[in-house]
Design a protein around this motif. Structure first.
Motif, PDB file in Angstrom:
ATOM      1  N   SER A   8       0.849  -1.193   0.000  1.00  0.00           N
ATOM      2  CA  SER A   8       0.000   0.000   0.000  1.00  0.00           C
ATOM      3  C   SER A   8       0.878   1.233   0.000  1.00  0.00           C
ATOM      4  O   SER A   8       1.572   1.509   0.980  1.00  0.00           O
ATOM      5  CB  SER A   8      -0.913   0.001   1.230  1.00  0.00           C
ATOM      6  N   PRO A   9       0.878   1.998  -1.098  1.00  0.00           N
ATOM      7  CA  PRO A   9       1.709   3.200  -1.140  1.00  0.00           C
ATOM      8  C   PRO A   9       1.221   4.247  -0.141  1.00  0.00           C
ATOM      9  O   PRO A   9       0.054   4.256   0.256  1.00  0.00           O
ATOM     10  CB  PRO A   9       1.542   3.691  -2.579  1.00  0.00           C
ATOM     11  N   ASP A  10       2.110   5.131   0.247  1.00  0.00           N
ATOM     12  CA  ASP A  10       1.765   6.206   1.176  1.00  0.00           C
ATOM     13  C   ASP A  10       1.331   7.472   0.455  1.00  0.00           C
ATOM     14  O   ASP A  10       1.075   8.497   1.101  1.00  0.00           O
ATOM     15  CB  ASP A  10       2.972   6.526   2.082  1.00  0.00           C
ATOM     16  N   GLY A  11       1.273   7.423  -0.859  1.00  0.00           N
ATOM     17  CA  GLY A  11       0.831   8.564  -1.650  1.00  0.00           C
ATOM     18  C   GLY A  11       0.112   8.096  -2.891  1.00  0.00           C
ATOM     19  O   GLY A  11       0.002   6.890  -3.164  1.00  0.00           O
ATOM     20  N   LEU A  12      -0.406   9.048  -3.662  1.00  0.00           N
ATOM     21  CA  LEU A  12      -1.133   8.740  -4.880  1.00  0.00           C
ATOM     22  C   LEU A  12      -0.151   8.303  -5.965  1.00  0.00           C
ATOM     23  O   LEU A  12       0.757   9.052  -6.334  1.00  0.00           O
ATOM     24  CB  LEU A  12      -1.918   9.971  -5.329  1.00  0.00           C
ATOM     25  N   VAL A  13      -0.337   7.089  -6.474  1.00  0.00           N
ATOM     26  CA  VAL A  13       0.562   6.519  -7.480  1.00  0.00           C
ATOM     27  C   VAL A  13      -0.236   6.216  -8.744  1.00  0.00           C
ATOM     28  O   VAL A  13      -1.260   5.529  -8.702  1.00  0.00           O
ATOM     29  CB  VAL A  13       1.227   5.226  -6.964  1.00  0.00           C
ATOM     30  N   LEU A  14       0.241   6.736  -9.872  1.00  0.00           N
ATOM     31  CA  LEU A  14      -0.300   6.392 -11.185  1.00  0.00           C
ATOM     32  C   LEU A  14       0.900   6.038 -12.056  1.00  0.00           C
ATOM     33  O   LEU A  14       1.596   6.906 -12.562  1.00  0.00           O
ATOM     34  CB  LEU A  14      -1.088   7.565 -11.779  1.00  0.00           C
ATOM     35  N   ARG A  15       1.137   4.739 -12.225  1.00  0.00           N
ATOM     36  CA  ARG A  15       2.347   4.310 -12.901  1.00  0.00           C
ATOM     37  C   ARG A  15       2.063   3.966 -14.367  1.00  0.00           C
ATOM     38  O   ARG A  15       0.922   3.645 -14.745  1.00  0.00           O
ATOM     39  CB  ARG A  15       2.969   3.108 -12.193  1.00  0.00           C
ATOM     40  N   PRO A  16       3.080   4.004 -15.212  1.00  0.00           N
ATOM     41  CA  PRO A  16       2.918   3.604 -16.619  1.00  0.00           C
ATOM     42  C   PRO A  16       2.592   2.115 -16.740  1.00  0.00           C
ATOM     43  O   PRO A  16       2.926   1.311 -15.859  1.00  0.00           O
ATOM     44  CB  PRO A  16       4.282   3.916 -17.234  1.00  0.00           C
ATOM     45  N   PHE A  17       1.941   1.751 -17.823  1.00  0.00           N
ATOM     46  CA  PHE A  17       1.640   0.353 -18.120  1.00  0.00           C
ATOM     47  C   PHE A  17       1.609   0.178 -19.638  1.00  0.00           C
ATOM     48  O   PHE A  17       1.539   1.150 -20.394  1.00  0.00           O
ATOM     49  CB  PHE A  17       0.309  -0.071 -17.493  1.00  0.00           C
ATOM     50  N   ARG A  18       1.683  -1.056 -20.080  1.00  0.00           N
ATOM     51  CA  ARG A  18       1.611  -1.362 -21.508  1.00  0.00           C
ATOM     52  C   ARG A  18       0.137  -1.542 -21.888  1.00  0.00           C
ATOM     53  O   ARG A  18      -0.472  -2.566 -21.593  1.00  0.00           O
ATOM     54  CB  ARG A  18       2.411  -2.612 -21.832  1.00  0.00           C
ATOM     55  N   GLY A  19      -0.417  -0.522 -22.508  1.00  0.00           N
ATOM     56  CA  GLY A  19      -1.816  -0.541 -22.854  1.00  0.00           C
ATOM     57  C   GLY A  19      -2.147  -1.581 -23.908  1.00  0.00           C
ATOM     58  O   GLY A  19      -1.338  -1.872 -24.799  1.00  0.00           O
ATOM     59  N   VAL A  20      -3.333  -2.152 -23.817  1.00  0.00           N
ATOM     60  CA  VAL A  20      -3.859  -3.076 -24.818  1.00  0.00           C
ATOM     61  C   VAL A  20      -4.949  -2.323 -25.577  1.00  0.00           C
ATOM     62  O   VAL A  20      -5.908  -1.834 -24.970  1.00  0.00           O
ATOM     63  CB  VAL A  20      -4.426  -4.348 -24.157  1.00  0.00           C
ATOM     64  N   ARG A  21      -4.795  -2.250 -26.917  1.00  0.00           N
ATOM     65  CA  ARG A  21      -5.707  -1.429 -27.716  1.00  0.00           C
ATOM     66  C   ARG A  21      -6.201  -2.207 -28.936  1.00  0.00           C
ATOM     67  O   ARG A  21      -5.511  -3.096 -29.442  1.00  0.00           O
ATOM     68  CB  ARG A  21      -5.014  -0.136 -28.160  1.00  0.00           C
ATOM     69  N   PHE A  22      -7.393  -1.862 -29.371  1.00  0.00           N
ATOM     70  CA  PHE A  22      -7.945  -2.481 -30.575  1.00  0.00           C
ATOM     71  C   PHE A  22      -7.161  -2.038 -31.807  1.00  0.00           C
ATOM     72  O   PHE A  22      -6.857  -0.850 -31.975  1.00  0.00           O
ATOM     73  CB  PHE A  22      -9.421  -2.105 -30.746  1.00  0.00           C
ATOM     74  N   ALA A  23      -6.853  -2.990 -32.668  1.00  0.00           N
ATOM     75  CA  ALA A  23      -6.152  -2.716 -33.928  1.00  0.00           C
ATOM     76  C   ALA A  23      -7.106  -3.041 -35.074  1.00  0.00           C
ATOM     77  O   ALA A  23      -6.902  -3.980 -35.852  1.00  0.00           O
ATOM     78  CB  ALA A  23      -4.874  -3.538 -34.020  1.00  0.00           C
ATOM     79  N   VAL A  24      -8.191  -2.260 -35.174  1.00  0.00           N
ATOM     80  CA  VAL A  24      -9.200  -2.460 -36.208  1.00  0.00           C
ATOM     81  C   VAL A  24      -9.371  -1.149 -36.964  1.00  0.00           C
ATOM     82  O   VAL A  24      -9.004  -0.075 -36.475  1.00  0.00           O
ATOM     83  CB  VAL A  24     -10.548  -2.904 -35.603  1.00  0.00           C
ATOM     84  N   ASP A  25      -9.954  -1.232 -38.151  1.00  0.00           N
ATOM     85  CA  ASP A  25     -10.107  -0.035 -38.973  1.00  0.00           C
ATOM     86  C   ASP A  25     -11.125   0.940 -38.390  1.00  0.00           C
ATOM     87  O   ASP A  25     -10.882   2.146 -38.368  1.00  0.00           O
ATOM     88  CB  ASP A  25     -10.538  -0.428 -40.394  1.00  0.00           C
ATOM     89  N   ASP A  26     -12.252   0.434 -37.936  1.00  0.00           N
ATOM     90  CA  ASP A  26     -13.314   1.292 -37.405  1.00  0.00           C
ATOM     91  C   ASP A  26     -13.282   1.246 -35.882  1.00  0.00           C
ATOM     92  O   ASP A  26     -14.045   0.521 -35.248  1.00  0.00           O
ATOM     93  CB  ASP A  26     -14.669   0.828 -37.943  1.00  0.00           C
ATOM     94  N   LEU A  27     -12.403   2.044 -35.300  1.00  0.00           N
ATOM     95  CA  LEU A  27     -12.206   2.000 -33.846  1.00  0.00           C
ATOM     96  C   LEU A  27     -13.461   2.435 -33.093  1.00  0.00           C
ATOM     97  O   LEU A  27     -13.787   1.885 -32.040  1.00  0.00           O
ATOM     98  CB  LEU A  27     -11.019   2.876 -33.456  1.00  0.00           C
ATOM     99  N   ALA A  28     -14.165   3.421 -33.619  1.00  0.00           N
ATOM    100  CA  ALA A  28     -15.370   3.886 -32.932  1.00  0.00           C
ATOM    101  C   ALA A  28     -16.373   2.754 -32.744  1.00  0.00           C
ATOM    102  O   ALA A  28     -17.072   2.678 -31.722  1.00  0.00           O
ATOM    103  CB  ALA A  28     -16.002   5.033 -33.701  1.00  0.00           C
ATOM    104  N   ALA A  29     -16.461   1.855 -33.715  1.00  0.00           N
ATOM    105  CA  ALA A  29     -17.475   0.796 -33.697  1.00  0.00           C
ATOM    106  C   ALA A  29     -17.186  -0.285 -32.671  1.00  0.00           C
ATOM    107  O   ALA A  29     -18.085  -1.090 -32.368  1.00  0.00           O
ATOM    108  CB  ALA A  29     -17.602   0.165 -35.077  1.00  0.00           C
ATOM    109  N   VAL A  30     -15.972  -0.345 -32.123  1.00  0.00           N
ATOM    110  CA  VAL A  30     -15.671  -1.368 -31.117  1.00  0.00           C
ATOM    111  C   VAL A  30     -15.714  -0.808 -29.702  1.00  0.00           C
ATOM    112  O   VAL A  30     -15.487  -1.544 -28.743  1.00  0.00           O
ATOM    113  CB  VAL A  30     -14.296  -2.039 -31.382  1.00  0.00           C
ATOM    114  N   THR A  31     -15.995   0.494 -29.559  1.00  0.00           N
ATOM    115  CA  THR A  31     -16.082   1.097 -28.235  1.00  0.00           C
ATOM    116  C   THR A  31     -17.527   1.082 -27.748  1.00  0.00           C
ATOM    117  O   THR A  31     -18.459   0.772 -28.484  1.00  0.00           O
ATOM    118  CB  THR A  31     -15.550   2.537 -28.248  1.00  0.00           C
ATOM    119  N   SER A  32     -17.695   1.460 -26.478  1.00  0.00           N
ATOM    120  CA  SER A  32     -19.036   1.485 -25.894  1.00  0.00           C
ATOM    121  C   SER A  32     -19.053   2.458 -24.726  1.00  0.00           C
ATOM    122  O   SER A  32     -17.999   2.874 -24.234  1.00  0.00           O
ATOM    123  CB  SER A  32     -19.434   0.094 -25.400  1.00  0.00           C
TER     124      SER A  32
END
Length: 421
Positions: A8-32
């Motif tokens: 448990s950190p003693d402060g606010l932590v927002l660390r980097p991560f390797r994002g997973v993203r859609f690799a499709v042509d119509d990105l808007a159509a796969v969101t919600s």
């Protein structure tokens, strides 16, 4: 067997991560939209929009195998390249813009902190059934499929200046317009000096959970579960989160309405007359106009037939219904009066997920649902942001489904898996 102490950190932590993203042509159509804003009708619309819509992961169905199906779907999409993992860990600048809308913040791995340290502040109660559902999904998929939404007081510091610079001078990695007319853009921050500057500034801050209380409770539950199993430190000590400076981008706080299936509208109004002033209106629009100008606790009841405005509840009955330990500010909230007095004392209804249905934002949807369910819609005014912040700062929580902060992040733009976290 003693439960091990959790990291448990003693402060606010927002660390980097390797994002997973859609690799499709119509990105808007796969969101919600976020999972809790999607109706049963919306699910089919999203499924029809694209075979890889993220709703297949966040709301995988209703049978006993749905969580396993979500996991298999996600693994299949990762193997086929529908989902791709970024090469480098990053914090992601997120911008949402459109008519009357502008939100900017950072998406990253939120360090899960002991609630007693009051680094991440919940302000709303949660329902066990929803947490159990999200926990089963998160445990089975070993992923965070949509970020929670946090607010903090950035006071125009380094992080806010960096975000402003990034969004005005750099090319985004994602730039998509969804069918509601809102543009969504993402930038990946990988420069170590910038990441260090963000980390140093955030560590001394607190953050309020604006949206995602059930998901945050799920993060903590899964962390406890995995450590009890002896897994030790790992990606389950973090959770996907969007962090927004509320001074730079003030949130929009909207109402959440209720529908009581099976409680006829005229019966609801008649039973309220012993404790409320009940004003009758031929049209719901007139009642809503009157609600907007009412003072003190007030609600509109609507459904089949004339609508009713409830005002001026009996103060003695209200005070008797309120938990003694609660603050005066908490007792004055319209959602406290609803959950502690109107529902249980006036109507004899338990405020749970089976008896009380939830409708975000739109009174018209609540009224239509009430008519379909032969019930009563209870239209609620939004809470005051200052009241919510003050209650959270004192360690209290407002009743469940009291607040809907926005604009909410779009689901499907970026995911996080334990394998890459």
């Amino acid at each position: 067997m003693a439960i091990p102490e959790l990291p448990s950190p003693d402060g606010l932590v927002l660390r980097p991560f390797r994002g997973v993203r859609f690799a499709v042509d119509d990105l808007a159509a796969v969101t919600s939209p976020p999972y809790d804003l999607i109706s049963r009708e919306d699910v089919q619309t999203l499924l029809d929009a694209h075979p890889n819509n993220v709703v297949r992961l966040i709301l995988p169905g209703s049978d006993q195998h749905r969580y396993a199906e979500a996991r298999e779907t996600m693994l299949s999409w990762l193997a086929s390249g529908v989902l791709a993992t970024d090469d480098l860990p990053a914090l992601y600048v997120y911008e949402q813009s459109g008519p009357g809308v502008l939100l900017r913040g950072l998406i990253g791995d939120l360090g899960l902190s002991d609630p007693g340290k009051r680094i991440v502040l919940p302000h709303e109660n949660v329902m066990p059934g929803t947490v159990a559902d999200r926990l089963a999904l998160m445990r089975t998929t070993e992923s965070n499929l949509e970020p929670i939404f946090l607010l903090y007081d950035g006071d125009g510091g380094f992080t806010s200046r960096l975000i402003a610079d990034v969004t005005t001078t750099r090319r985004p990695a994602v730039d998509v317009l969804t069918d509601d007319g809102i543009a969504h853009r993402l930038w990946a921050l990988t420069d170590q000096e910038e990441l260090d500057g963000v980390a140093a500034e955030l560590y001394g801050r607190q953050a309020l959970i604006a949206d995602g209380h059930h998901r945050y409770a799920t993060y903590l539950a899964l962390q406890r579960e995995y450590h009890a199993e002896g897994r030790g430190p790992g990606p389950w000590d973090f959770g996907l989160a969007l962090l927004v400076d509320s001074t730079a981008y003030p949130p929009d706080l909207k109402a959440i309405h209720r529908v009581i299936p099976g409680l006829p509208l005229q019966e609801a109004a008649a039973r309220a007359k012993g404790a409320w002033q009940v004003h009758d209106f031929a049209h719901v629009e007139e009642a809503l106009e009157a609600l907007a100008s009412a003072t003190g606790p007030a609600f509109v009841l609507a459904g089949n037939g004339p609508s009713h405005l409830l005002t001026d509840p009996d103060p003695v009955q209200v005070e008797h219904a309120m938990p003694a330990a609660r603050s005066a500010r908490w007792k004055s909230l319209v959602t406290s009066v609803l959950s502690e007095f109107l529902l249980p004392k006036v109507w004899g209804i338990q405020d749970d997920e089976r008896s009380v249905l939830i409708v975000h934002h739109d009174p018209a949807i609540a009224v239509r649902m009430a008519r379909r369910e032969s019930g009563t819609a209870v239209i609620v005014r939004p809470l005051n942001v200052e009241d919510v912040l003050a209650i959270a700062a004192e360690g209290e929580r407002v009743p469940r489904k009291s607040t809907s902060f926005g604009p909410k992040p779009r689901t499907g733009l970026i995911l996080r898996t334990f394998a890459t976290g």
